[in-house]
Design an enzyme around this catalytic site. Sequence first.
Site, PDB file in Angstrom:
ATOM      1  N   THR A 153       0.816  -1.220   0.000  1.00 26.02           N
ATOM      2  CA  THR A 153       0.000   0.000   0.000  1.00 26.02           C
ATOM      3  C   THR A 153       0.845   1.263   0.000  1.00 26.02           C
ATOM      4  O   THR A 153       1.963   1.274   0.549  1.00 26.02           O
ATOM      5  CB  THR A 153      -0.909   0.003   1.259  1.00 26.02           C
TER       6      THR A 153
ATOM      7  N   TYR B 233      -1.615   0.264  10.390  1.00 24.63           N
ATOM      8  CA  TYR B 233      -1.900  -0.454   9.139  1.00 24.63           C
ATOM      9  C   TYR B 233      -0.704  -0.341   8.188  1.00 24.63           C
ATOM     10  O   TYR B 233      -0.153  -1.347   7.721  1.00 24.63           O
ATOM     11  CB  TYR B 233      -3.172   0.100   8.475  1.00 24.63           C
TER      12      TYR B 233
END
Length: 335
Positions: free
Chosen positions: A121, A145
């Site tokens: 990501t 995250y």
Amino acid sequence: MSSNANTVLVTGGAGYIGSHACKMLANSGFTPVVVDNLSTGFDWAVQWGELEECDVRDGEKLSQIFKRHQPAAVMHFAAKSYVGESVEKPDIYYNNNVIGTMTLLDTMRDHGVPHLVFSSTCATYGIPETIPIDESHPQIPINPYGMSKFIAEQMMADYSRAYGPDYNLRFASLRYFNAAGGDPEAEIGEAHDPETHLIPLVLDVAAGRRDKIQIFGTDYETPDGTCIRDYIHVTDLAEAHVLALKYLQEGGENQFLNLGNNQGFSVREVIETTEKVIGRPIKIEEADRRAGDPAELVSGSTLAEEILGWRPVRADIGIQIEDAWRWHMKFFHHN
Ligand code: UDP
């Protein structure tokens, strides 16, 4: 060790991006086998290949699945992916995303499976120092995250350096920007519970299932004051995964590659485009900023094109919204 040359184990294959990758794999002559604990995925999304209900942290069960299917490669999507939740419950993120990836890497090594395409990501970059962001941008994640995915990338690199000459892990880590859209044939699409993402929420308003969309922050240093993101069609993401797999199978080296359209749209632009595409007004409410949102995240990289020959074909934000809408109408009509 013998393996089924076409079998690809897809962790998280019952989820949004993983299920689109399964469809693309099947259409490219591979046999996906989905490993998913169905915590956020759906069994209806598993339409191309068998479902093995298993948590990737369960090494013993995972090992049995490897033994049964003898995969030649792995695509790893299984992860928790809500930024806000990761700040409140980091344990869940480190447990699922870090321990889960480590258990998978160990199992791949133990079964001699050499190739891994990993779902990473742009959240691994943190607050951008420069826009657009390319792969050499420093990685300083600002939430658990992003940190969990960053650690997973480091683990893959470490495993790849170790264990030779008998075992050589090679991987492609694909750093997505904002996944959007749905299967153009509307067989699968985005469905999160709870839904937090902008486009599906705007579509909920268009469908009358929600009365307004809140715009989180209108005082950013952007032309219209709202956050800018680089939206990339989920089918283009799926295509990149299959190209990365073929690249590794042809002997390609480890890669970290951004997947985006190198083009940003503001929250207001997304809402206005939806109004145009769907032909319905969308009621908005200006709200406070959401914690942890950088003003602008836009990819600036041609590396995936150079290395994989990948070119997004559904870059148009209007097409992304149209595809998402077609699926949205079908899914919520039946549910
Ligand atoms: N956003 C918004 N209202 C919402 C949901 C999201 O204004 O109800 C904004 C959010 O602040 C961000 C952009 O839309 O700037 C994209 O958010 P999303 O959650 O879709 O993806 P993220 O960027 O968090 O991966």
